[in-house]
Design a protein around this motif. Structure first.
Motif, PDB file in Angstrom:
ATOM      1  N   LYS A  32      27.337  -3.729 -77.426  1.00 25.16           N
ATOM      2  CA  LYS A  32      27.385  -5.089 -77.966  1.00 25.16           C
ATOM      3  C   LYS A  32      28.481  -5.876 -77.696  1.00 25.16           C
ATOM      4  O   LYS A  32      29.482  -5.477 -77.495  1.00 25.16           O
ATOM      5  CB  LYS A  32      27.322  -5.168 -79.585  1.00 25.16           C
ATOM      6  N   VAL A  33      28.225  -7.335 -77.163  1.00 22.94           N
ATOM      7  CA  VAL A  33      29.268  -8.208 -76.717  1.00 22.94           C
ATOM      8  C   VAL A  33      29.754  -9.295 -77.824  1.00 22.94           C
ATOM      9  O   VAL A  33      28.729  -9.856 -78.076  1.00 22.94           O
ATOM     10  CB  VAL A  33      29.020  -8.575 -75.426  1.00 22.94           C
ATOM     11  N   PHE A  34      30.836  -9.498 -78.108  1.00 20.68           N
ATOM     12  CA  PHE A  34      31.108 -10.666 -78.959  1.00 20.68           C
ATOM     13  C   PHE A  34      32.010 -11.604 -78.098  1.00 20.68           C
ATOM     14  O   PHE A  34      33.115 -11.312 -77.736  1.00 20.68           O
ATOM     15  CB  PHE A  34      32.012 -10.343 -80.278  1.00 20.68           C
ATOM     16  N   SER A  35      31.603 -12.595 -77.843  1.00 17.69           N
ATOM     17  CA  SER A  35      32.098 -13.607 -76.668  1.00 17.69           C
ATOM     18  C   SER A  35      32.966 -14.902 -77.590  1.00 17.69           C
ATOM     19  O   SER A  35      32.172 -15.152 -78.590  1.00 17.69           O
ATOM     20  CB  SER A  35      30.958 -14.385 -76.028  1.00 17.69           C
ATOM     21  N   TYR A  36      33.857 -14.799 -77.138  1.00 21.05           N
ATOM     22  CA  TYR A  36      34.813 -16.083 -77.647  1.00 21.05           C
ATOM     23  C   TYR A  36      34.783 -17.332 -76.872  1.00 21.05           C
ATOM     24  O   TYR A  36      35.432 -18.375 -77.097  1.00 21.05           O
ATOM     25  CB  TYR A  36      36.281 -15.788 -77.557  1.00 21.05           C
ATOM     26  N   THR A  37      33.783 -17.456 -75.935  1.00 19.62           N
ATOM     27  CA  THR A  37      33.373 -18.619 -75.335  1.00 19.62           C
ATOM     28  C   THR A  37      32.741 -19.799 -75.854  1.00 19.62           C
ATOM     29  O   THR A  37      32.097 -19.461 -77.019  1.00 19.62           O
ATOM     30  CB  THR A  37      32.673 -18.328 -73.866  1.00 19.62           C
ATOM     31  N   ILE A  43      30.410 -15.970 -71.012  1.00 23.53           N
ATOM     32  CA  ILE A  43      31.173 -14.844 -70.837  1.00 23.53           C
ATOM     33  C   ILE A  43      30.669 -14.152 -69.613  1.00 23.53           C
ATOM     34  O   ILE A  43      31.323 -13.288 -68.823  1.00 23.53           O
ATOM     35  CB  ILE A  43      31.410 -13.684 -72.010  1.00 23.53           C
ATOM     36  N   PHE A  44      29.372 -13.924 -69.391  1.00 24.80           N
ATOM     37  CA  PHE A  44      28.737 -13.104 -68.235  1.00 24.80           C
ATOM     38  C   PHE A  44      28.933 -13.924 -66.911  1.00 24.80           C
ATOM     39  O   PHE A  44      28.425 -13.284 -66.005  1.00 24.80           O
ATOM     40  CB  PHE A  44      27.381 -12.615 -68.638  1.00 24.80           C
ATOM     41  N   ASP A  45      29.302 -15.077 -66.797  1.00 25.53           N
ATOM     42  CA  ASP A  45      29.758 -15.846 -65.643  1.00 25.53           C
ATOM     43  C   ASP A  45      30.974 -15.110 -64.670  1.00 25.53           C
ATOM     44  O   ASP A  45      31.281 -15.563 -63.772  1.00 25.53           O
ATOM     45  CB  ASP A  45      29.819 -17.316 -65.883  1.00 25.53           C
ATOM     46  N   TYR A  46      31.780 -14.407 -65.852  1.00 23.07           N
ATOM     47  CA  TYR A  46      33.058 -14.123 -65.261  1.00 23.07           C
ATOM     48  C   TYR A  46      32.999 -12.567 -64.773  1.00 23.07           C
ATOM     49  O   TYR A  46      32.512 -11.952 -65.603  1.00 23.07           O
ATOM     50  CB  TYR A  46      34.384 -14.321 -66.315  1.00 23.07           C
ATOM     51  N   ILE A  95      39.782 -11.429 -68.532  1.00 21.04           N
ATOM     52  CA  ILE A  95      39.532 -11.765 -67.073  1.00 21.04           C
ATOM     53  C   ILE A  95      40.907 -12.317 -66.559  1.00 21.04           C
ATOM     54  O   ILE A  95      41.853 -12.425 -67.085  1.00 21.04           O
ATOM     55  CB  ILE A  95      38.518 -13.055 -66.926  1.00 21.04           C
ATOM     56  N   ASP A  96      40.577 -12.360 -65.067  1.00 18.29           N
ATOM     57  CA  ASP A  96      41.873 -12.897 -64.363  1.00 18.29           C
ATOM     58  C   ASP A  96      41.859 -14.318 -64.728  1.00 18.29           C
ATOM     59  O   ASP A  96      40.885 -15.090 -64.254  1.00 18.29           O
ATOM     60  CB  ASP A  96      41.700 -12.476 -62.831  1.00 18.29           C
ATOM     61  N   PRO A  97      43.001 -15.117 -64.752  1.00 22.63           N
ATOM     62  CA  PRO A  97      43.038 -16.420 -65.135  1.00 22.63           C
ATOM     63  C   PRO A  97      42.388 -17.104 -63.548  1.00 22.63           C
ATOM     64  O   PRO A  97      41.971 -18.268 -63.703  1.00 22.63           O
ATOM     65  CB  PRO A  97      44.285 -16.862 -64.933  1.00 22.63           C
ATOM     66  N   ALA A  98      42.660 -16.604 -62.463  1.00 18.98           N
ATOM     67  CA  ALA A  98      42.114 -17.077 -61.272  1.00 18.98           C
ATOM     68  C   ALA A  98      40.627 -17.382 -61.198  1.00 18.98           C
ATOM     69  O   ALA A  98      40.110 -18.157 -60.327  1.00 18.98           O
ATOM     70  CB  ALA A  98      42.702 -16.383 -59.820  1.00 18.98           C
ATOM     71  N   SER A  99      39.767 -16.618 -62.092  1.00 26.61           N
ATOM     72  CA  SER A  99      38.445 -16.654 -62.003  1.00 26.61           C
ATOM     73  C   SER A  99      37.815 -17.920 -62.910  1.00 26.61           C
ATOM     74  O   SER A  99      36.762 -18.191 -62.749  1.00 26.61           O
ATOM     75  CB  SER A  99      37.720 -15.370 -62.152  1.00 26.61           C
ATOM     76  N   LEU A 100      38.809 -18.579 -63.713  1.00 30.18           N
ATOM     77  CA  LEU A 100      38.299 -20.003 -64.255  1.00 30.18           C
ATOM     78  C   LEU A 100      38.201 -20.863 -63.455  1.00 30.18           C
ATOM     79  O   LEU A 100      38.826 -20.969 -62.292  1.00 30.18           O
ATOM     80  CB  LEU A 100      39.439 -20.392 -65.166  1.00 30.18           C
TER      81      LEU A 100
END
Length: 184
Positions: A32-37, A43-46, A95-100
């Motif tokens: 299960k995934v709990f996203s903070y976005t 969250i799956f875009d990263y 995630i890596d900040p560069a992926s934002l």
């Protein structure tokens, strides 16, 4: 000057925590995934995700994901049985900040504002941004006042209202200018 990308809830060792893995789902290694976005599905875009194992960030690829009830579940590459997935429950997803995504000059991620000094338009140093709150109507800067604050304040809550209160955010100088009464 808008604050986008509120998905950055905390930053640790050059990684940005975006969510958390929950309990296992099924017998084939799903979790299960709990996203903070803001938009939970984003969250799956990263990719890739990083999980902290024994103090080190370890890279994982999301092999598959799907909506399940009110939430989401995912399958991470290399976790093929329930027993392996159980070892990952309650791990933070980073995630890596560069992926934002890149933001325009007048947009900011919350994490960029942490630690900035806040000054009034008259030059009074109100203190440092330590947190941001979502209130529904507008975001609020939490400012830790300087130790020798002339007004005896320990903390200030300043609404993030562009143009009305927030006059300028200077990334280079790590400074925010506000139209605010220091005694308030």
């Amino acid at each position: 000057m808008s604050m986008k990308g509120k998905e950055t809830m905390s930053e640790q060792n050059e990684r940005i925590v975006m969510g958390k893995l929950g309990s296992t789902y099924g017998i084939r290694g799903w979790l299960k995934v709990f996203s903070y976005t803001d938009n939970a599905e984003s969250i799956f875009d990263y990719s890739p995700w990083y999980l902290k194992l024994k103090g080190e960030w370890v890279e994982y690829k999301v092999e598959s994901w799907k909506r399940h009830g009110q939430g989401y579940v995912c399958k991470l590459a290399g976790l093929d049985v329930r027993e392996d997935a159980q070892l990952m429950t309650n791990f933070e997803i980073a995630i890596d900040p560069a992926s934002l995504p890149e933001l325009s000059e007048d947009e900011f991620y919350w994490r960029e504002l942490f630690g900035m000094q806040v000054f009034t338009t008259k030059g009074y140093n109100l203190g440092e941004v330590t947190d941001l709150l979502e209130t529904g109507s507008n975001d609020v800067l939490v400012i830790k006042a300087n130790l020798k604050d002339a007004f005896g304040q320990k903390e200030r809550l300043i609404p993030y209202l562009e143009e009305q209160v927030i006059k300028k955010v200077d990334r280079e100088a790590r400074r925010i200018e506000v139209d605010w009464d220091p005694g308030f």
